[in-house]
Design an enzyme around this catalytic site. Structure first.
Site, mmCIF file in Angstrom:
data_model
loop_
_atom_site.group_PDB
_atom_site.id
_atom_site.type_symbol
_atom_site.label_atom_id
_atom_site.label_comp_id
_atom_site.label_asym_id
_atom_site.label_seq_id
_atom_site.Cartn_x
_atom_site.Cartn_y
_atom_site.Cartn_z
ATOM 1 C CB VAL A 183 46.029 -39.515 34.399
ATOM 2 C CG1 VAL A 183 46.242 -40.914 33.831
ATOM 3 C CG2 VAL A 183 46.806 -39.352 35.709
ATOM 4 C CG ASP A 184 49.212 -34.139 33.746
ATOM 5 O OD1 ASP A 184 48.868 -33.945 32.567
ATOM 6 O OD2 ASP A 184 50.400 -34.273 34.090
ATOM 7 C CG HIS A 228 48.448 -44.906 31.163
ATOM 8 N ND1 HIS A 228 49.767 -44.758 31.552
ATOM 9 C CD2 HIS A 228 48.423 -46.017 30.384
ATOM 10 C CE1 HIS A 228 50.492 -45.732 31.018
ATOM 11 N NE2 HIS A 228 49.709 -46.501 30.310
ATOM 12 C CB CYS A 236 30.165 -46.918 37.510
ATOM 13 S SG CYS A 236 29.475 -48.292 38.435
ATOM 14 C CB CYS A 240 27.478 -45.839 40.522
ATOM 15 S SG CYS A 240 26.593 -45.818 38.963
ATOM 16 C CB CYS A 272 24.685 -49.856 39.539
ATOM 17 S SG CYS A 272 26.460 -49.631 39.782
ATOM 18 C CB SER A 323 60.850 -44.648 33.099
ATOM 19 O OG SER A 323 59.521 -45.081 33.300
ATOM 20 C CG ASN A 325 64.297 -39.278 30.300
ATOM 21 O OD1 ASN A 325 64.817 -38.908 31.345
ATOM 22 N ND2 ASN A 325 63.282 -40.132 30.273
ATOM 23 C CB ALA A 328 68.038 -31.292 27.964
HETATM 24 P P1 OAD Z 1 58.133 -42.436 35.295
HETATM 25 O O1 OAD Z 1 57.976 -41.784 36.637
HETATM 26 O O2 OAD Z 1 58.356 -43.897 35.214
HETATM 27 O O3 OAD Z 1 59.357 -41.776 34.498
HETATM 28 C C1 OAD Z 1 59.502 -40.387 34.367
HETATM 29 C C2 OAD Z 1 60.650 -40.139 33.417
HETATM 30 O O4 OAD Z 1 60.734 -38.737 33.241
HETATM 31 C C3 OAD Z 1 62.021 -40.619 33.919
HETATM 32 O O5 OAD Z 1 62.661 -41.334 32.885
HETATM 33 C C4 OAD Z 1 62.762 -39.301 34.230
HETATM 34 O O6 OAD Z 1 64.149 -39.385 33.935
HETATM 35 C C5 OAD Z 1 62.097 -38.367 33.256
HETATM 36 N N1 OAD Z 1 62.130 -36.956 33.649
HETATM 37 C C6 OAD Z 1 62.143 -36.411 34.910
HETATM 38 N N2 OAD Z 1 62.131 -35.075 34.844
HETATM 39 C C7 OAD Z 1 62.115 -34.748 33.517
HETATM 40 C C8 OAD Z 1 62.092 -33.514 32.797
HETATM 41 N N3 OAD Z 1 62.078 -32.344 33.422
HETATM 42 N N4 OAD Z 1 62.080 -33.578 31.447
HETATM 43 C C9 OAD Z 1 62.090 -34.759 30.794
HETATM 44 N N5 OAD Z 1 62.105 -35.952 31.423
HETATM 45 C C10 OAD Z 1 62.122 -35.937 32.770
HETATM 46 O O7 OAD Z 1 56.871 -41.972 34.442
HETATM 47 P P2 OAD Z 1 56.258 -42.591 33.122
HETATM 48 O O8 OAD Z 1 57.315 -43.084 32.195
HETATM 49 O O9 OAD Z 1 55.250 -41.617 32.627
HETATM 50 O O10 OAD Z 1 50.939 -45.747 34.470
HETATM 51 O O11 OAD Z 1 55.494 -43.832 33.726
HETATM 52 C C11 OAD Z 1 54.725 -44.597 32.874
HETATM 53 C C12 OAD Z 1 53.520 -45.114 33.586
HETATM 54 O O12 OAD Z 1 53.935 -45.765 34.794
HETATM 55 C C13 OAD Z 1 52.574 -44.049 34.122
HETATM 56 O O13 OAD Z 1 51.685 -43.559 33.140
HETATM 57 C C14 OAD Z 1 51.810 -44.829 35.154
HETATM 58 C C15 OAD Z 1 52.935 -45.607 35.806
HETATM 59 O O14 OAD Z 1 52.608 -46.868 36.190
HETATM 60 C C16 OAD Z 1 49.718 -45.992 34.949
HETATM 61 O O15 OAD Z 1 49.250 -45.372 35.881
HETATM 62 C C17 OAD Z 1 48.987 -47.068 34.206
#
Ligand code: OAD
Length: 245
Positions: free
Chosen positions: A103-104, A119, A127, A147, A150, A189, A213, A229
């Protein structure tokens, strides 16, 4: 790092490359990954206690401030070599669909176009009652602000646990996963559905699936290629190998 020749060939020959990214792709920019983010000020909270509609109803100020903190963090950091390599890759293949759970907004800041944000995006506000994006509101000391139409609380335009993903984004992501010849799954992940389903959909449709990963995930055993990696190392290496080809 060494990129397997068969992977370079598969990417070179692909008409459509789909890429799914997660928090790991922004880790090297200094944005904590979602599941490691509970440090410092926020160490006492679990994501489920901050990122749900119920949490916002119970503690709107806390949730707003948590996102305000993340928004400020993201504004201070810059895209890293992983974001930049993906933006450059888009110009090197006939079609690249970039799907992100982040979301960045760092992919867009690196120059990627048409990013599918599953996401939402931290920098947008909507709102809570009307679910409508709100760009401006009168200055106020109230936290969260309200808002202008409303009077309900404003909230970040991100998807929380228990909420549906934006339908059009999900439809496009599903279609791209079923259509691509190569699918890169980077820095996620692969546990949060429905995003986690996308690489498996690509596998079922016959795509070459690649995981980038440093640690293993539920996808690792099924992927055709696993680059163990950091994304900021593996993606620039893949780009260099393609340029040599
Ligand atoms: P996670 O924090 O679950 O996982 C991050 C993954 O990045 C892990 O598998 C790490 O091993 C890997 N990682 C860490 N450093 C890395 C690097 N330098 N290069 C490559 N991989 C690296 O984050 P997400 O999988 O994005 O959802 O999480 C999924 C969703 O869970 C997010 O979007 C968020 C959260 O709930 C919502 O907010 C709806």
């Amino acid at each position: 790092m060494q990129i397997p020749e068969r992977l370079v060939e598969a990417v070179s020959n692909a008409n459509h490359l789909a890429v799914l990214t997660g928090a790991g792709v922004s880790a090297e920019s200094g944005v904590p990954t979602f599941r490691d983010a509970q440090t410092g000020l926020w160490a006492q909270y679990r994501p489920e206690d901050l990122a749900t509609p119920g949490a916002f109803r119970r503690q709107p100020r806390l949730v707003w401030e948590w996102y305000a903190w993340r928004r400020e963090l993201v504004a201070r950091v810059a895209p890293n070599p992983a974001h930049l390599a993906l933006a450059e890759l888009q110009g090197r293949v006939p079609r690249l669909t970039l799907i992100t759970q982040n979301v960045d907004g760092l992919h867009q800041r690196a120059g990627s176009r048409d990013v599918i944000e599953l996401h939402g995006n931290l920098t947008r506000t909507k709102c809570f009652a009307e679910n409508r994006v709100v760009d401006e509101w009168p200055p106020t000391d109230e936290v969260p602000p309200r808002c202008p139409r409303c009077g309900a609380h404003l909230r970040p335009d991100v998807v929380w646990f228990e909420e549906s993903l934006p339908a059009e984004a999900l439809t496009r992501a599903m279609a791209a996963s079923a259509d691509c010849e190569v699918f890169l799954c980077v820095g996620t992940s692969t546990v949060v559905y429905p995003a986690a389903e996308l690489p498996f959909r690509a596998l079922a449709a016959g795509a070459v699936v690649v995981e980038i990963n440093p640690t293993s995930t539920p996808l690792t055993a099924r992927a055709h290629h696993v680059l163990t990696a950091a994304a900021g190392v593996a993606l620039p290496a893949l780009l260099r190998a393609l340029k040599r080809d």
